[in-house]
Design an enzyme around this catalytic site. Structure first.
Site, mmCIF file in Angstrom:
data_model
loop_
_atom_site.group_PDB
_atom_site.id
_atom_site.type_symbol
_atom_site.label_atom_id
_atom_site.label_comp_id
_atom_site.label_asym_id
_atom_site.label_seq_id
_atom_site.Cartn_x
_atom_site.Cartn_y
_atom_site.Cartn_z
ATOM 1 N N ARG A 122 25.691 21.931 22.768
ATOM 2 C CA ARG A 122 25.183 23.289 23.057
ATOM 3 C C ARG A 122 25.096 23.595 24.549
ATOM 4 O O ARG A 122 24.344 24.461 24.986
ATOM 5 C CB ARG A 122 23.827 23.527 22.389
ATOM 6 C CG ARG A 122 23.896 23.384 20.896
ATOM 7 C CD ARG A 122 22.741 24.082 20.198
ATOM 8 N NE ARG A 122 22.916 23.992 18.761
ATOM 9 C CZ ARG A 122 22.467 22.989 18.016
ATOM 10 N NH1 ARG A 122 21.780 22.019 18.582
ATOM 11 N NH2 ARG A 122 22.684 22.969 16.724
ATOM 12 N N LYS A 144 33.491 32.785 33.276
ATOM 13 C CA LYS A 144 34.199 33.114 32.035
ATOM 14 C C LYS A 144 34.995 31.885 31.622
ATOM 15 O O LYS A 144 35.817 31.380 32.395
ATOM 16 C CB LYS A 144 35.164 34.277 32.248
ATOM 17 C CG LYS A 144 34.491 35.638 32.148
ATOM 18 C CD LYS A 144 35.523 36.745 32.106
ATOM 19 C CE LYS A 144 34.862 38.098 32.047
ATOM 20 N NZ LYS A 144 35.835 39.197 32.158
ATOM 21 N N GLU A 186 46.070 38.555 41.728
ATOM 22 C CA GLU A 186 44.613 38.753 41.585
ATOM 23 C C GLU A 186 43.997 39.148 42.936
ATOM 24 O O GLU A 186 43.001 39.869 42.974
ATOM 25 C CB GLU A 186 43.938 37.481 41.026
ATOM 26 C CG GLU A 186 44.425 37.053 39.642
ATOM 27 C CD GLU A 186 43.812 37.850 38.473
ATOM 28 O OE1 GLU A 186 43.162 38.898 38.709
ATOM 29 O OE2 GLU A 186 44.003 37.413 37.310
ATOM 30 N N LYS A 228 34.245 38.864 44.293
ATOM 31 C CA LYS A 228 33.970 38.491 42.898
ATOM 32 C C LYS A 228 32.517 38.043 42.747
ATOM 33 O O LYS A 228 31.847 38.415 41.773
ATOM 34 C CB LYS A 228 34.935 37.401 42.417
ATOM 35 C CG LYS A 228 34.648 37.035 40.971
ATOM 36 C CD LYS A 228 35.810 36.561 40.176
ATOM 37 C CE LYS A 228 35.402 36.410 38.710
ATOM 38 N NZ LYS A 228 36.426 35.822 37.886
ATOM 39 N N GLU A 238 29.239 40.995 31.937
ATOM 40 C CA GLU A 238 30.105 42.153 31.735
ATOM 41 C C GLU A 238 29.503 43.182 30.769
ATOM 42 O O GLU A 238 30.133 43.585 29.793
ATOM 43 C CB GLU A 238 31.492 41.699 31.250
ATOM 44 C CG GLU A 238 32.554 42.747 31.552
ATOM 45 C CD GLU A 238 33.967 42.222 31.356
ATOM 46 O OE1 GLU A 238 34.362 41.301 32.078
ATOM 47 O OE2 GLU A 238 34.661 42.750 30.489
ATOM 48 N N ARG A 242 31.213 44.771 35.781
ATOM 49 C CA ARG A 242 32.112 43.608 35.952
ATOM 50 C C ARG A 242 33.496 43.888 35.367
ATOM 51 O O ARG A 242 34.491 43.322 35.807
ATOM 52 C CB ARG A 242 31.505 42.349 35.313
ATOM 53 C CG ARG A 242 32.425 41.134 35.452
ATOM 54 C CD ARG A 242 31.782 39.830 35.079
ATOM 55 N NE ARG A 242 32.773 38.756 35.161
ATOM 56 C CZ ARG A 242 32.496 37.472 35.097
ATOM 57 N NH1 ARG A 242 31.265 37.078 34.957
ATOM 58 N NH2 ARG A 242 33.463 36.575 35.178
ATOM 59 N N ASN A 246 38.879 43.760 35.580
ATOM 60 C CA ASN A 246 39.979 43.689 34.612
ATOM 61 C C ASN A 246 41.082 44.697 34.906
ATOM 62 O O ASN A 246 41.905 44.976 34.026
ATOM 63 C CB ASN A 246 39.432 43.901 33.198
ATOM 64 C CG ASN A 246 38.508 42.775 32.798
ATOM 65 O OD1 ASN A 246 38.813 41.614 33.030
ATOM 66 N ND2 ASN A 246 37.368 43.102 32.236
ATOM 67 N N HIS A 249 44.466 44.142 33.487
ATOM 68 C CA HIS A 249 44.381 43.049 32.519
ATOM 69 C C HIS A 249 44.591 43.481 31.067
ATOM 70 O O HIS A 249 45.097 42.698 30.265
ATOM 71 C CB HIS A 249 43.039 42.317 32.647
ATOM 72 C CG HIS A 249 42.991 41.384 33.828
ATOM 73 N ND1 HIS A 249 43.148 41.819 35.132
ATOM 74 C CD2 HIS A 249 42.819 40.036 33.906
ATOM 75 C CE1 HIS A 249 43.050 40.777 35.948
ATOM 76 N NE2 HIS A 249 42.861 39.692 35.235
ATOM 77 N N HIS A 253 47.235 41.434 29.456
ATOM 78 C CA HIS A 253 47.010 40.518 28.327
ATOM 79 C C HIS A 253 47.938 40.859 27.160
ATOM 80 O O HIS A 253 48.446 39.967 26.478
ATOM 81 C CB HIS A 253 45.549 40.587 27.864
ATOM 82 C CG HIS A 253 44.598 39.879 28.792
ATOM 83 N ND1 HIS A 253 43.241 40.064 28.768
ATOM 84 C CD2 HIS A 253 44.822 38.971 29.778
ATOM 85 C CE1 HIS A 253 42.664 39.301 29.683
ATOM 86 N NE2 HIS A 253 43.607 38.632 30.314
ATOM 87 N N HIS A 266 50.185 34.632 34.076
ATOM 88 C CA HIS A 266 49.048 35.551 34.014
ATOM 89 C C HIS A 266 49.081 36.568 35.171
ATOM 90 O O HIS A 266 48.959 37.773 34.966
ATOM 91 C CB HIS A 266 47.738 34.758 34.038
ATOM 92 C CG HIS A 266 46.517 35.618 34.014
ATOM 93 N ND1 HIS A 266 46.121 36.318 32.904
ATOM 94 C CD2 HIS A 266 45.618 35.932 34.986
ATOM 95 C CE1 HIS A 266 45.029 37.013 33.178
ATOM 96 N NE2 HIS A 266 44.703 36.791 34.436
#
Ligand code: NAD
Ligand code: GLY
Length: 367
Positions: A122, A144, A186, A228, A238, A242, A246, A249, A253, A266
């Site tokens: 956990r 992330k 990026e 960032k 987010e 935030r 993206n 993105h 994606h 990417h």
């Protein structure tokens, strides 16, 4: 060495950036101990990076009970099953809740190691040692973590912050040119979302970056991490702003998934995605076509693509549209996009014209 801080109360952590940092930490081993709870370490890397940097990293943790896990190299292995070797190593060695995982590699190793750390018992600690430009300017910072699903990129994951980030810019010397450019995508993203003067700096210094000028790289990494860190500190999970990170993105994606993971890098997909965001912004009159051309010029200077490559597989409007609708930025059925209203100024909106989006997808689809 530059030290930045990601300010998140009890989850705050430093980002160390500098040339030859691995050696520096090796010569000052007491520094790393501040970020480790117990006596157990698992270093996770891959078959490309391990021959280059594992020996040194093992030395850094030589006073700990240390194991390493070497994953196969590639975005296609960033899957739910792909993290099993990490979990198996932890279970077989009965590592306890004080174990620290160390991600030695690019964004793929970083995301997978962080996710394993988030779910083992956990949640245990982890440290990021990013070795690609993309990981140094983006993926190692902000917590992330996760893996891909065949139907969507990064769809399984968790927010889990590292204890520290050690970005040794010397590791970028072994990175190939295509991967370096992927990381620059990026960096361009940070300029486009909120900093026009950084955009101009990039226009003037892209040559230096591409040619791996140490000062230019250090400046770009520092600027990106600073930006960032501030955005993450204001909205860790987010819930709102935030999502500005993206930019490019949601399109990107969809492109990565449609072309098959690993076929379009990417950063390359994000670069095309930023051009698509600019195209849709022009269609709404939010930017003019001169601004769009400047964005395309900068992306081309970084040796990045501005169109979906058609060699591997053709991509249709319907496929892009379906994949975008499955994006994490769909809330209550509403797609949210990051669009541009000036150089250095982007915004998050669900209020765009669906017909214009269709036109953008028509322009960029290859089927
Ligand atoms: P990557 O991890 O696949 O690394 C790129 C390639 O470079 C790999 O073949 C790797 O083995 C090799 N490599 C790494 N370091 C090297 C070095 N120093 N010398 C030589 N080769 C080296 O790709 P990436 O671009 O680093 O990361 C992309 C991943 O990051 C994607 O999965 C993306 O979804 C994720 N990402 C995550 C976040 C986040 O916030 N967590 C942000 C952006 C991207
Ligand atoms: N790469 C986007 C984010 O970290 O939020």
């Amino acid at each position: 060495m530059i030290t930045l801080n990601v300010d998140l109360d009890e989850r705050s952590y430093p980002i160390f950036i500098g040339d030859n940092l691995l050696n520096y930490f090796l010569n000052n081993k007491n520094l790393i101990s501040d970020y480790i709870k117990g006596k157990q370490i698992v270093i996770v890397s891959n078959e490309t990076i391990a021959p280059l940097y594992l020996k040194k990293t093992l030395e850094l943790f030589s006073s700990y009970q240390c194991k390493s896990v070497i994953l196969p190299d590639g975005e296609i292995y960033k899957t739910y099953d792909g993290i099993l070797p990490i979990i198996n190593c932890l279970m077989e060695n009965q590592f306890d809740r004080h174990v620290t995982l160390v991600a030695l590699g690019g964004g793929v190793v970083g995301d997978m190691t962080g996710f394993a750390a988030a779910i083992y018992r956990r949640g245990v600690n982890f440290i990021q040692i990013p070795t690609t430009l993309l990981a140094q300017v983006d993926s190692s910072v902000g917590g992330k973590t996760g893996v891909n699903h065949p139907l969507g990129k990064n769809m399984i994951g968790s927010f889990h912050q590292p204890q520290c980030v050690i970005a040794d810019t010397n590791t970028l010397k072994t990175l190939d040119d295509r991967q370096l450019s992927s990381g620059i995508a990026e960096v361009i993203k940070y300029a486009l979302i909120n900093n026009a003067s950084f955009f101009n700096w990039l226009l003037n210094n892209m040559d230096a970056l591409i040619n791996r000028d140490a000062d230019a790289l250090a400046y770009a990494i520092k600027f990106s991490c600073q930006d960032k860190a501030a955005i993450v500190a204001a909205d860790e999970k987010e819930q709102g702003q935030r999502a500005i990170l993206n930019l490019g993105h949601t399109f990107g994606h969809a492109i990565e998934t449609a072309l098959g993971y690993g076929n379009c890098l990417h950063g390359e997909a994000v670069a095309i995605g930023m051009v698509m965001a600019a195209d849709l912004s022009v269609r709404h009159g939010w930017i003019d076509s001169d601004t769009q051309q400047k964005i395309i010029e900068l992306i081309k200077l970084a040796s990045l693509p501005v169109q979906i490559p058609a060699e591997e597989k053709q991509v249709s409007v319907q496929e892009l549209s379906r994949l975008m609708q499955g994006d994490k930025k769909v809330l209550d059925g509403q797609l949210h996009l990051v669009l541009i209203n000036a150089l250095g100024n982007s915004f998050i909106t669900s209020e765009f014209d669906r017909t214009k989006l269709e036109q953008t997808l028509e322009t960029f689809s290859t089927k």
